[in-house]
Every structure is written in structure tokens, then in C-alpha cells.
Design a protein around this motif. Structure first.
Motif, PDB file in Angstrom:
ATOM      1  N   ASP A   5       0.821  -1.222   0.000  1.00 37.00           N
ATOM      2  CA  ASP A   5       0.000   0.000   0.000  1.00 37.00           C
ATOM      3  C   ASP A   5       0.849   1.264   0.000  1.00 37.00           C
ATOM      4  OD1 ASP A   5       0.846  -0.772   2.537  1.00 37.00           O
ATOM      5  OD2 ASP A   5      -0.835   0.198   3.544  1.00 37.00           O
ATOM      6  N   ILE A   6       2.115   1.144   0.328  1.00 39.45           N
ATOM      7  CA  ILE A   6       3.005   2.314   0.218  1.00 39.45           C
ATOM      8  C   ILE A   6       4.174   2.047  -0.741  1.00 39.45           C
ATOM      9  CG2 ILE A   6       2.428   3.477   2.373  1.00 39.45           C
ATOM     10  CD1 ILE A   6       4.776   2.129   3.730  1.00 39.45           C
ATOM     11  N   SER A   7       4.633   0.792  -0.820  1.00 43.49           N
ATOM     12  CA  SER A   7       5.820   0.528  -1.645  1.00 43.49           C
ATOM     13  C   SER A   7       5.492   0.534  -3.138  1.00 43.49           C
ATOM     14  CB  SER A   7       6.452  -0.817  -1.272  1.00 43.49           C
ATOM     15  OG  SER A   7       5.642  -1.881  -1.705  1.00 43.49           O
ATOM     16  N   GLN A   8       4.279   0.146  -3.488  1.00 43.79           N
ATOM     17  CA  GLN A   8       3.931   0.016  -4.901  1.00 43.79           C
ATOM     18  C   GLN A   8       3.028   1.155  -5.361  1.00 43.79           C
ATOM     19  OE1 GLN A   8       5.436  -2.466  -6.675  1.00 43.79           O
ATOM     20  NE2 GLN A   8       6.448  -3.114  -4.787  1.00 43.79           N
ATOM     21  N   GLU A   9       3.116   2.270  -4.702  1.00 42.98           N
ATOM     22  CA  GLU A   9       2.283   3.435  -5.036  1.00 42.98           C
ATOM     23  C   GLU A   9       3.166   4.635  -5.401  1.00 42.98           C
ATOM     24  OE1 GLU A   9      -0.939   3.438  -5.289  1.00 42.98           O
ATOM     25  OE2 GLU A   9      -1.382   1.494  -4.403  1.00 42.98           O
ATOM     26  N   ALA A  10       2.572   5.580  -6.095  1.00 44.03           N
ATOM     27  CA  ALA A  10       3.271   6.823  -6.417  1.00 44.03           C
ATOM     28  C   ALA A  10       3.108   7.809  -5.261  1.00 44.03           C
ATOM     29  CB  ALA A  10       2.683   7.415  -7.691  1.00 44.03           C
ATOM     30  N   PRO A  11       4.055   8.741  -5.107  1.00 45.18           N
ATOM     31  CA  PRO A  11       4.023   9.656  -3.957  1.00 45.18           C
ATOM     32  C   PRO A  11       2.705  10.429  -3.826  1.00 45.18           C
ATOM     33  CG  PRO A  11       6.076   9.920  -5.174  1.00 45.18           C
ATOM     34  CD  PRO A  11       5.229   8.968  -5.956  1.00 45.18           C
ATOM     35  N   GLU A  12       2.145  10.867  -4.956  1.00 46.47           N
ATOM     36  CA  GLU A  12       0.941  11.705  -4.877  1.00 46.47           C
ATOM     37  C   GLU A  12      -0.310  10.903  -4.535  1.00 46.47           C
ATOM     38  OE1 GLU A  12       2.672  10.967  -7.494  1.00 46.47           O
ATOM     39  OE2 GLU A  12       1.470  10.668  -9.301  1.00 46.47           O
ATOM     40  N   ASP A  13      -0.225   9.569  -4.556  1.00 44.39           N
ATOM     41  CA  ASP A  13      -1.401   8.739  -4.293  1.00 44.39           C
ATOM     42  C   ASP A  13      -1.509   8.275  -2.842  1.00 44.39           C
ATOM     43  OD1 ASP A  13      -2.193   8.964  -6.910  1.00 44.39           O
ATOM     44  OD2 ASP A  13      -1.100   7.177  -7.553  1.00 44.39           O
ATOM     45  N   VAL A  14      -0.584   8.706  -2.014  1.00 43.41           N
ATOM     46  CA  VAL A  14      -0.582   8.272  -0.615  1.00 43.41           C
ATOM     47  C   VAL A  14      -0.471   9.516   0.272  1.00 43.41           C
ATOM     48  CG1 VAL A  14       0.661   6.912   1.116  1.00 43.41           C
ATOM     49  CG2 VAL A  14       0.511   6.084  -1.242  1.00 43.41           C
TER      50      VAL A  14
END
Ligand code: SF4
Length: 287
Positions: free
Chosen positions: A92-101
Motif C-alpha cells: 500500500d506504500i511501496s507500490q504506489e506513487a508519492p501523490e497517491d498516498v
């Protein structure tokens, strides 16, 4: 956002030289890790100063069992990873882009200040792959050392030699996650390769970093006695028998939501194998 280190210009964008993927990134596009983007012919580290996870953890949770035991560390991460393990426990954090979390905005100076004000002795770069936010980690680590703090790296170790070499003087302890002693396994399940990881582990040991290793045992994929034996054999062959080894339990997550949690008996068997083969300190995690 901060201009990235370790890249070169190409006719249609840039090539990132931070990790062995060597992504060729066109104008406006991003690398595999989702956190580096080409803008106006330059490469930018998008998540600089934007930690999405921040906590105070026991150092044993990193896991480090033989480095300042009983202490707590300020632990943080930004989004991003240059591996894509199908069972990722932090996708949920490693496979996401910065603006999506959701994230904080914290400068390296403020991060060190938080650590000092809380009376914590160390900072851990953890939860995702810290090398994908190398600039933020390195600037924080330098300041932390200037202020008498220790730095802890928790990583899969998939990085190029130069960025590793530049960072290592500021790293006091590291836990590196070895997925399996099998290049085909790395390619099929993790989107990476084995050789750079092994070379970097040896470089860290050579540099005098306190080192511990983790092997997450995934049911039916890397948990056989043979696979565990190959890892231990490599460690002994390379003089790493005194490096603490953590076998960790895997739970169903990300693209392997129907996976069976690693049976505890599998971890116990792995521990017995490792001890028999000469590894001196073996621990079980997530149990
Ligand atoms: S750090 Fe990211 S952008 Fe750079 S080579 Fe590795 S995966 Fe690609």
C-alpha cells in the motif's frame, strides 16, 4: 521534489543510474519505482521530504537483534520500491506513487530534530525501499550523524555501487532482505536480479556496517530445505556465519492474497537447518 543524483541525459530524456534497472525515462515519464520523473531534461526524486509512514519502533522490529538492543528508533519511509515482490507486505506504500498516498512534509533537518527531541538514539530508513528515495535518506543520514545519532538501513539491497558507496559511511547498521539464492526467482517474482544484492551485502560487511539478514519464507516458493541450505551455504562460504539471520513469516498480501501464511513449523525447520550449517544466530520473525 529534489533533483536526483546518479542519472545521465539521453536524446529523449534521462537514464537513471541509481539502481541496476537503469531505467531510460522519457520526458514526463517515471522509472519502475514510480518515484523518479524526467522533467525538462532533468531527473527528479519526487518524494523528497514527503514521508508517508512515520513511527517509533523497537530496533528489534527492523529486525535488528544485535544492534543497540532494547532501544527505539525513529522509523520512516516515502513511497516507492524498485522490486515488485508479488507478496509484498507493504504494497500500500511501496507500490504506489508519492501523490497517491497521504504524506507529511518533513525536511531532513526537521526529521533529525524530531528524533533528538524524543530522545531517540537512531533513525531507521525502512518500510519501503529507501534507495528509491536515496537523496532524502542520504541528506537525513548525514545530518543525523552530525548530531550523534545512528542510522539504520532496512533494504532489499538492489542499488548501484556508487550510490551505495556514498551512503555507507553514514550507515551504522543494516538489515538486508534476501528473497532467495536464485536469480530466476528474483526475476520471476521480484522483478530484479540476485547478483547486485549479494555484491552489496558483501560491500556493507567490508565497510564495517553492523549487518543482519532477513529471508521471508513464502510457502511453496522459497521455503524448501534446499533453498534455505543454499542461502546458509553462501553465507558460510563468504564468512558471514556470524551475521544474524532472520527467517520471517509471510502473510497473504498484494498479488498473493490467497497465499497460505508460512507455517511456524517451516520457520522452525529453517532455523534448525541454518544452525546445523553453522549460522551462529538465527531468529524467527512475524511469529
Ligand atoms: S531507482 Fe527507480 S528510476 Fe532509478 S533505475 Fe531504479 S527503478 Fe529505475
Amino acid at each position: 521534489m529534489e533533483e536526483a543524483r546518479f542519472y545521465t541525459a539521453t536524446p529523449d530524456g534521462v537514464q537513471c543510474l541509481l539502481c541496476p534497472h537503469h531505467c531510460r525515462i522519457r520526458e514526463g515519464a517515471r522509472g519502475i519505482c514510480r518515484s523518479r520523473e524526467c522533467r525538462d531534461g532533468k531527473l527528479y526524486a519526487l518524494s523528497y521530504g514527503m514521508p508517508c509512514a512515520l513511527a517509533v519502533d523497537p530496533v528489534e522490529k527492523k529486525p535488528l537483534n544485535q544492534f543497540m538492543p532494547g532501544t527505539y528508533c525513529l522509523s520512516f519511509s516515502c513511497t516507492g520500491c524498485n522490486l515488485s515482490c508479488r507478496w509484498c507486505q507493504n504494497s500500500d506504500i511501496s507500490q504506489e506513487a508519492p501523490e497517491d498516498v497521504d504524506h507529511y512534509v518533513i525536511s531532513p533537518e526537521e526529521m533529525v530534530d524530531i528524533c533528538l527531541k524524543r530522545g531517540l538514539p537512531s533513525i531507521a530508513y525502512t518500510y519501503t525501499e529507501p534507495f528509491t528515495w536515496w537523496e532524502y535518506m542520504c541528506n537525513t543520514a548525514v545530518l543525523a550523524h552530525d548530531n550523534g545519532l545512528k542510522n539504520i538501513l532496512v533494504s532489499a539491497g538492489y542499488v548501484e555501487k556508487d550510490p551505495l558507496k556514498e551512503l555507507l559511511p553514514y550507515i551504522d547498521a543494516a538489515n538486508i532482505d534476501i528473497k532467495a539464492m536464485d536469480d530466476a526467482f528474483y526475476r520471476k517474482y521480484c522483478g530484479a536480479t540476485l547478483a547486485p544484492v549479494l555484491e552489496n551485502i558483501l560491500a556493507m560487511k567490508e565497510a564495517g556496517v553492523h549487518l543482519e539478514l532477513t529471508n521471508l519464507l513464502v510457502t511453496g516458493l522459497n521455503d524448501s530445505e534446499k533453498q534455505v541450505g543454499e542461502l546458509c551455504s553462501w553465507m558460510v562460504h563468504n564468512g558471514l556465519q556470524d551475521v544474524p539471520l532472520h527467517f520471517s513469516r509471510c502473510f497473504p498480501r498484494y498479488k498473493m492474497s490467497s497465499l497460505q501464511p508460512t507455517p511456524v513449523k517451516t520457520l522452525i525447520r529453517a532455523k534448525e537447518t541454518a544452525l546445523t550449517m553453522g549460522i551462529r544466530a538465527v531468529y524467527l520473525g512475524n511469529v
